[in-house]
Write a protein that holds these residues in place. Sequence first.
Motif, short mmCIF file in Angstrom:
data_model
loop_
_atom_site.label_atom_id
_atom_site.label_comp_id
_atom_site.label_asym_id
_atom_site.label_seq_id
_atom_site.Cartn_x
_atom_site.Cartn_y
_atom_site.Cartn_z
N GLN A 1 -3.43 5.58 -0.70
CA GLN A 1 -4.30 6.21 0.30
C GLN A 1 -3.66 7.52 0.74
O GLN A 1 -2.52 7.55 1.17
N ALA A 2 -4.41 8.61 0.61
CA ALA A 2 -3.92 9.92 1.06
C ALA A 2 -4.60 10.28 2.37
O ALA A 2 -5.81 10.08 2.54
N LEU A 3 -3.82 10.79 3.31
CA LEU A 3 -4.37 11.26 4.58
C LEU A 3 -3.37 12.17 5.26
O LEU A 3 -2.22 12.28 4.84
N LEU B 1 0.86 -1.18 0.00
CA LEU B 1 0.00 0.00 0.00
C LEU B 1 0.90 1.23 0.00
O LEU B 1 1.85 1.30 0.78
N ILE B 2 0.61 2.18 -0.88
CA ILE B 2 1.33 3.45 -0.88
C ILE B 2 0.50 4.46 -0.11
O ILE B 2 -0.66 4.73 -0.45
N ARG C 1 -7.08 2.65 9.25
CA ARG C 1 -7.44 1.50 10.09
C ARG C 1 -8.03 0.34 9.29
O ARG C 1 -7.77 -0.83 9.58
N SER C 2 -8.83 0.65 8.29
CA SER C 2 -9.42 -0.45 7.49
C SER C 2 -8.34 -1.22 6.73
O SER C 2 -8.48 -2.43 6.51
N TRP C 3 -7.27 -0.54 6.34
CA TRP C 3 -6.16 -1.21 5.66
C TRP C 3 -5.37 -2.09 6.63
O TRP C 3 -4.78 -3.10 6.22
N LEU C 4 -5.34 -1.70 7.90
CA LEU C 4 -4.54 -2.41 8.89
C LEU C 4 -5.26 -3.61 9.49
O LEU C 4 -4.61 -4.52 10.03
N GLY D 1 -6.63 -6.92 10.55
CA GLY D 1 -6.32 -8.31 10.25
C GLY D 1 -4.97 -8.52 9.61
O GLY D 1 -4.66 -9.64 9.20
N GLN D 2 -4.16 -7.47 9.53
CA GLN D 2 -2.86 -7.56 8.89
C GLN D 2 -1.72 -7.36 9.90
O GLN D 2 -1.90 -6.74 10.94
N THR D 3 -0.56 -7.90 9.56
CA THR D 3 0.68 -7.52 10.24
C THR D 3 1.42 -6.64 9.25
O THR D 3 1.94 -7.13 8.24
N SER D 4 1.41 -5.34 9.50
CA SER D 4 1.91 -4.36 8.54
C SER D 4 3.24 -3.77 9.02
O SER D 4 3.48 -3.65 10.21
N VAL D 5 4.08 -3.38 8.06
CA VAL D 5 5.32 -2.70 8.39
C VAL D 5 5.35 -1.36 7.65
O VAL D 5 5.05 -1.29 6.45
#
Length: 296
Positions: A150-152, A121-122, A162-165, A167-171
Amino acid sequence: MQKQNAPKSQLLSALVVASFGKRYDVELENGTQISCVTRGKKSDLACGDRVEIHMTSVNEGVVEDILPRSSLLYRSNEYRKKLLAANVTQIIIVIAAEPSFYEDLVNRCLIAAEAAGIRALILLNKSDLPETSAALKRLELYQSLGYPVQALSAKQDASQLRSWLQGQTSVLVGQSGMGKSTLVNALLPEAKSRTQEISAVLDSGKHTTTSARLYHLDSASSLIDSPGLQEFGLNHLTSDEMEHAFIEFRPYLGKCRFNNCRHHKEPDCAILNAVRDGKISQIRLESYQKLLSELA
């Protein structure tokens, strides 16, 4: 990892939640965090690794074994490799219109993600800046390839992430000064990650995160914040792995006149023909050729 010195029955399962060179913070299954070292001089653990440890005191232990990884994100040059995170399912490339982001670094992060089988995800932070519209225009190329953008503004509202995160393990990866620590603070105020002002003179951020650290967002979601990057070497990839990691190349691979085509100046090269026909971006081709020359 050297042969374990402690009996298997004495080992405890743990999660590496922070790395500090040769010392690590690990989290036991009951939530307790302790400090650990590895046996021997070699250190090959990453934040997110599942390990088995032997307690040596109330608050310290030794890592005896690393459990099999589902993924490993790392960078490398011709001399050494640097582990970034293990067992992650998503890489979030954090950029901003200010300081200027390096498009070459974005490409390298995407290639590393593809090679490791991790979705990407960018994230364009600081969307309140007037330069954001121009930055979004530059990112249209990656959106056309299927990479979500996703811009924010983390300082205003990070809830869109939060919706992208979930259920994920994100770095989180990216240059210094892009606002990774601000994002962590917005999502987890208790983390109190250290942030600093951008150096306008240098047009770059100051390193605020010096070690990778894992945070639990909820029982199913985790977030790893990593130190700011200024380079991302990919010397661990073969030339075949490199070309396959450019997702728009895949329909044309194996269709060149020469089996060992490197898509540079060869006649009847399917990749070069696709660039000429506007089906592959010249920017991405140049990125590929630069990376291939580094491997050589």
